[in-house]
Design an enzyme around this catalytic site. Structure first.
Site, PDB file in Angstrom:
ATOM      1  N   PHE A 180      10.620   8.185 -10.371  1.00  0.00           N
ATOM      2  CA  PHE A 180      11.291   9.070  -9.175  1.00  0.00           C
ATOM      3  C   PHE A 180      10.687  10.373  -9.148  1.00  0.00           C
ATOM      4  O   PHE A 180      11.336  11.269  -8.437  1.00  0.00           O
ATOM      5  CB  PHE A 180      12.828   8.872  -9.292  1.00  0.00           C
ATOM      6  CG  PHE A 180      13.404   7.594  -9.544  1.00  0.00           C
ATOM      7  CD1 PHE A 180      13.329   6.605  -8.549  1.00  0.00           C
ATOM      8  CD2 PHE A 180      14.094   7.383 -10.517  1.00  0.00           C
ATOM      9  CE1 PHE A 180      13.642   5.404  -8.586  1.00  0.00           C
ATOM     10  CE2 PHE A 180      14.724   6.118 -10.699  1.00  0.00           C
ATOM     11  CZ  PHE A 180      14.517   5.013  -9.843  1.00  0.00           C
ATOM     12  N   GLY A 191       0.183   6.003  -4.357  1.00  0.00           N
ATOM     13  CA  GLY A 191      -0.420   5.155  -5.210  1.00  0.00           C
ATOM     14  C   GLY A 191      -1.324   3.801  -4.877  1.00  0.00           C
ATOM     15  O   GLY A 191      -2.382   4.026  -4.935  1.00  0.00           O
ATOM     16  N   ARG A 230       0.382  -1.093   7.628  1.00  0.00           N
ATOM     17  CA  ARG A 230       0.552  -2.749   7.250  1.00  0.00           C
ATOM     18  C   ARG A 230       1.137  -2.654   6.104  1.00  0.00           C
ATOM     19  O   ARG A 230       0.960  -2.099   5.034  1.00  0.00           O
ATOM     20  CB  ARG A 230      -1.074  -3.085   7.047  1.00  0.00           C
ATOM     21  CG  ARG A 230      -0.996  -4.646   6.976  1.00  0.00           C
ATOM     22  CD  ARG A 230      -2.606  -4.901   6.635  1.00  0.00           C
ATOM     23  NE  ARG A 230      -2.709  -6.485   6.435  1.00  0.00           N
ATOM     24  CZ  ARG A 230      -3.959  -6.914   6.008  1.00  0.00           C
ATOM     25  NH1 ARG A 230      -5.059  -6.408   5.852  1.00  0.00           N
ATOM     26  NH2 ARG A 230      -3.881  -8.349   5.866  1.00  0.00           N
ATOM     27  N   LEU A 277       1.930  -4.457   2.972  1.00  0.00           N
ATOM     28  CA  LEU A 277       0.984  -5.512   2.186  1.00  0.00           C
ATOM     29  C   LEU A 277       1.720  -6.611   1.291  1.00  0.00           C
ATOM     30  O   LEU A 277       0.973  -7.684   0.982  1.00  0.00           O
ATOM     31  CB  LEU A 277      -0.024  -4.508   1.071  1.00  0.00           C
ATOM     32  CG  LEU A 277      -0.787  -3.696   1.765  1.00  0.00           C
ATOM     33  CD1 LEU A 277      -1.554  -2.758   0.596  1.00  0.00           C
ATOM     34  CD2 LEU A 277      -1.674  -3.905   2.730  1.00  0.00           C
ATOM     35  N   ASN A 278       2.709  -6.210   1.002  1.00  0.00           N
ATOM     36  CA  ASN A 278       3.799  -7.291   0.281  1.00  0.00           C
ATOM     37  C   ASN A 278       5.338  -7.239   0.586  1.00  0.00           C
ATOM     38  O   ASN A 278       5.744  -6.176   0.399  1.00  0.00           O
ATOM     39  CB  ASN A 278       3.467  -7.120  -1.298  1.00  0.00           C
ATOM     40  CG  ASN A 278       4.366  -8.295  -2.024  1.00  0.00           C
ATOM     41  OD1 ASN A 278       5.270  -8.803  -1.591  1.00  0.00           O
ATOM     42  ND2 ASN A 278       3.673  -8.764  -2.918  1.00  0.00           N
ATOM     43  N   THR A 305       8.033  -6.754  -2.359  1.00  0.00           N
ATOM     44  CA  THR A 305       8.108  -5.461  -2.960  1.00  0.00           C
ATOM     45  C   THR A 305       8.418  -4.346  -2.036  1.00  0.00           C
ATOM     46  O   THR A 305       9.134  -3.353  -2.450  1.00  0.00           O
ATOM     47  CB  THR A 305       6.745  -5.372  -3.829  1.00  0.00           C
ATOM     48  OG1 THR A 305       5.691  -5.452  -2.864  1.00  0.00           O
ATOM     49  CG2 THR A 305       6.501  -6.292  -4.793  1.00  0.00           C
ATOM     50  N   LYS A 316       0.159   2.712   4.623  1.00  0.00           N
ATOM     51  CA  LYS A 316       0.807   3.962   4.454  1.00  0.00           C
ATOM     52  C   LYS A 316       1.838   3.821   3.416  1.00  0.00           C
ATOM     53  O   LYS A 316       2.210   2.782   2.888  1.00  0.00           O
ATOM     54  CB  LYS A 316       1.626   4.565   5.576  1.00  0.00           C
ATOM     55  CG  LYS A 316       0.847   4.788   6.958  1.00  0.00           C
ATOM     56  CD  LYS A 316       1.611   5.060   7.870  1.00  0.00           C
ATOM     57  CE  LYS A 316       1.106   5.274   9.466  1.00  0.00           C
ATOM     58  NZ  LYS A 316       1.901   5.557  10.409  1.00  0.00           N
ATOM     59  N   GLY A 348       7.153   4.290  -0.851  1.00  0.00           N
ATOM     60  CA  GLY A 348       8.148   4.624  -1.767  1.00  0.00           C
ATOM     61  C   GLY A 348       9.066   5.691  -1.638  1.00  0.00           C
ATOM     62  O   GLY A 348      10.126   5.491  -2.227  1.00  0.00           O
ATOM     63  N   GLU A 349       8.692   6.495  -0.715  1.00  0.00           N
ATOM     64  CA  GLU A 349       9.676   7.672  -0.538  1.00  0.00           C
ATOM     65  C   GLU A 349      10.068   7.709   0.987  1.00  0.00           C
ATOM     66  O   GLU A 349      11.176   8.319   1.241  1.00  0.00           O
ATOM     67  CB  GLU A 349       8.930   8.753  -0.788  1.00  0.00           C
ATOM     68  CG  GLU A 349       8.484   8.830  -2.156  1.00  0.00           C
ATOM     69  CD  GLU A 349       7.764  10.148  -2.845  1.00  0.00           C
ATOM     70  OE1 GLU A 349       8.310  11.213  -3.108  1.00  0.00           O
ATOM     71  OE2 GLU A 349       6.351  10.087  -2.610  1.00  0.00           O
TER      72      GLU A 349
END
Length: 707
Positions: free
Chosen positions: A243, A512, A593, A595-596, A599, A666, A669-670
């Site tokens: 984090f 990432g 987009r 991607l998964n 996740t 894009k 995670g945040e």
């Protein structure tokens, strides 16, 4: 806890990208086959335990290690008097055991090394240090005489920006809001504490480190120990969360390497959780004043966001909380300012969505206050303040899905019909309310390099020094490679998490996948072209292509690139106990987009859960007498558990943005935490009819406000 009731489904059936692929390392993690930094056990390994300073400011005047060294199984005790000398570091926070100076409580002043963790801990407790304590200051106040305007804040943004004439526009506004919002320090607390296992082989240093970026960790360790970076290998194959706190080199890797150098044996150091708040960074407390001026239609004519925060005397780190206000809404007259004071406190650092998370809490709470004053639906207010271009730069947005996210999120949540009157919905002893807040996070991408290899048997291997924090990096990089190569995913092997792999950006800033994926995409595209043009069979060693994205990323972009989102929350406030519970929460995101989906949903929900913790349970108190954080473990620092998170849903738009990267993605995670706390806080206001401007909204804060 229930999540999105709709099962994850592939966005592009039959294609790797967009498919809800299970994580590649999932089985290894649940069976224990995945090894973390402290679980590597080379032969003859010993263990280290650190000794933290017990004064908030001063210097060590005497060291007595005799009792510690007398314990059976103790190998050495390192202090500033006998520890290996380090080169001056880029980050002074890792210059450990180099000086008798103590800049804050918890600063490491000794390290005990023994055969077992238990003996090392006992030896650390037996070390006797004498200090010459000095007067300290650890208290942030909005009028602290030491406040100054930093040239830059985190991310390289200017410390202050002004457009137009805010004072005149605010004075002439028909409706104004002037509110101050306060947040305490917050701590990352990843499940895996910071840890490292290090050893030397000749002149080569190998470190298994719990780090978000082993390329950067390798370079920093090489500089500290005066080595060529080829003489350092940092391995970070599995990380138990970070984090942001593991985004820079931390004391465990440095101390373990020092101890290994002295003892000639592998050394493992895993930080005690109670010591982490003082040495691995935290979100700095902030006092944020937001002033909004608007006309009767709710369109903003003046916006000011002024932030007061703290840094340490060790180094400057300034939370960029006012930066989102520079681009979020129409604001022809704007003032955004950060002021900071250096106190005798631990060094703050990154924590998930630094700047955006605390800054958007204040801005989105103020927008809700403006909506109440105007008797205007808060969703509609935000829609009326959509800018045509990015206000701070004038650049066009590559895509801006906020309006659609607000509308679709409101529809899915059941926002309308909504009685705007606060404090009127009741179920027995419970007051109910709903709230909304917007979210934004910049699209960040950094140069990385990747290797793609084709074997004669039809298999492929991707090598890149990416880091998987538990977010599924291996999986999505395999999907990208599979898509570009036109090969089944099971024929694509992905190697990540070692500094001897092609260099790559660390896992941070939601950059990432965009950074690593672009490099993987480029390498695989080149490999596929080379294979299609090849007339002869592959040689026994196969074919390898290496590619990097330095040129593409150096070219920059004429567009303002951001992810957006909208949070909706329903809360209940117990009028007997003052307890606030989130009944349900929904996030609608515009993040390029996806991607998964599997996740991605986990990341969105994880961020939203952190936002709930930020709003209701998480806080950290600085003791002005001792100079230390008082909530230092998970018994006192309260993270939201499953019982605190009921129905939580994450959805997203099918956003097509051609101005990002080859994948059209894009960072995600945040963005999930940004705005989440404000949505909960706005819902609490709707339930109570009282605005609480200091987080968290714990029962002791709520009870005095109950009718």
């Amino acid at each position: 806890m229930s999540h999105d009731p709709q099962p994850a489904r592939p966005e592009a059936p039959g294609r790797p990208l967009g498919a809800a692929t299970a994580r590649r390392e999932g089985r290894a993690k649940v069976t224990g086959a995945a090894r973390y930094a402290a679980e590597h056990a080379p032969p003859h390994r010993v263990h280290a335990w650190p000794v933290p300073a017990t004064v908030a400011r001063g210097r060590i005047t005497a060291v007595d290690t005799a009792d510690a060294l007398a314990l059976p199984g103790v190998h050495t005790v390192l202090t500033h008097e006998n520890a290996p000398r380090l080169e001056p570091p880029e980050d002074p926070a890792v210059a450990v055991l180099q000086s008798p100076r103590v800049p804050h409580r918890g600063w490491y002043v000794a390290l005990a090394v023994a055969d077992s963790p238990e003996t090392a801990r006992a030896a650390a407790a037996a070390v006797r240090l004498t200090y010459e304590a000095e007067e300290h200051d650890v208290t942030l106040t909005p009028d602290h005489p030491g406040l100054y305007l930093p040239k830059e804040v985190n991310g390289g943004y200017p410390g202050a920006r002004e457009r137009g004439d805010f004072d005149a526009a605010y004075a002439g506004a028909l409706v104004t809001v002037d509110a101050t919002y306060t947040l305490t320090a917050l701590h990352n607390h990843p499940l895996e504490p910071h840890a490292a296992t290090a050893w030397w082989n000749g002149g080569h240093l190998t470190v298994h480190d719990s780090t978000q970026g082993s390329t950067k960790a390798r370079d920093d360790l090489a500089a500290l120990f005066g080595l060529d970076r080829r003489d350092v290998t940092v391995v970070a194959e599995h990380i138990g969360g970070g984090f942001g706190s593991k985004g820079t080199l931390r004391p465990p890797a440095v101390l373990a390497a020092m101890a290994a150098k002295v003892t000639g044996r592998p050394v493992t150091l895993a930080l005690p959780r109670r010591e982490m708040p003082a040495v691995v960074g935290h979100r700095a407390p902030t006092v944020q004043r937001v002033r909004l001026g608007a006309g009767a239609d709710g369109v903003l004519t003046a916006l000011a966001h002024e932030v007061v925060t703290q840094t340490s005397t060790v180094k400057e780190f300034v939370e960029q909380a006012a930066v989102p206000a520079r681009m979020m809404y129409t604001s022809p007259h704007s003032r955004t300012v950060h002021r900071v004071v250096a106190l005798d406190v631990p060094s703050p650092s990154w924590m998930r969505a630094p700047g955006e998370a605390p800054g958007m809490y204040a801005l989105e709470s103020a927008m809700d206050e403006l909506a109440v004053l105007l008797d205007l639906d808060p969703v509609e207010l935000r829609l009326r303040n959509e800018p045509a271009t990015e206000p701070d730069t004038g650049r066009p947005f590559s895509s801006r899905g906020l309006a659609q996210a607000l509308r679709e999120g409101a529809e899915r949540f059941g926002w309308r019909p909504r009685d705007p009157r606060p404090g009127v919905r009741r179920e027995g002893d419970l007051l109910l309310g709903t709230g909304v807040a917007a979210a934004t996070y910049p699209v960040l991408v950094f140069p990385s390099s990747a290797e793609a290899h084709a074997a004669p048997d039809g298999g492929f291997r991707i090598r890149i020094n990416a880091t998987d924090l538990g977010t599924g990096a291996r999986t999505v990089l395999g999907q990208i490679a599979s898509e570009v190569l036109g090969a089944p995913e099971e024929r694509v092997r992905v190697e990540i998490g070692r500094s001897d792999l092609p260099d790559a950006m660390l896992a941070g800033g939601s950059s990432g996948t965009a950074s690593w994926g672009w490099a993987v995409h480029k390498a695989c595209h080149t490999l596929r072209e080379d294979l299609s043009n090849r007339q002869q069979p592959l040689p026994p060693e196969g074919m390898t292509v290496v590619a990097d994205t330095k040129e593409e990323i150096a070219a920059g972009s004429p567009y303002a690139r951001h992810a957006f989102g909208a949070h909706f929350a329903e809360v209940q406030v117990d009028t007997v106990t003052g307890e606030v519970r989130v009944r349900r929460m929904l996030g609608m995101f515009a993040a390029g987009r996806i991607l998964n989906p599997r996740t991605a949903r986990s990341q969105f929900i994880g961020g939203m859960t952190m936002g709930i913790g930020m709003a209701l349970t998480e806080h950290s108190t600085m003791d002005p007498l001792t100079g230390g954080f008082t909530e230092r473990d998970l018994a006192s620092y309260h993270l939201p558990a499953c019982a605190d998170v009921h129905t939580i849903e994450a959805h997203w738009l099918d956003e097509d943005d051609p101005h990002l990267n080859p994948m059209g993605s894009k960072g995600i995670g945040e963005i999930g935490i940004v705005g989440a706390a404000a949505a909960v806080g706005n819902a609490v206001h709707h339930a109570l009819g009282v605005r609480l401007r200091t987080l968290p909204l714990t029962p002791d804060a709520v009870l005095p406000q109950l009718p």
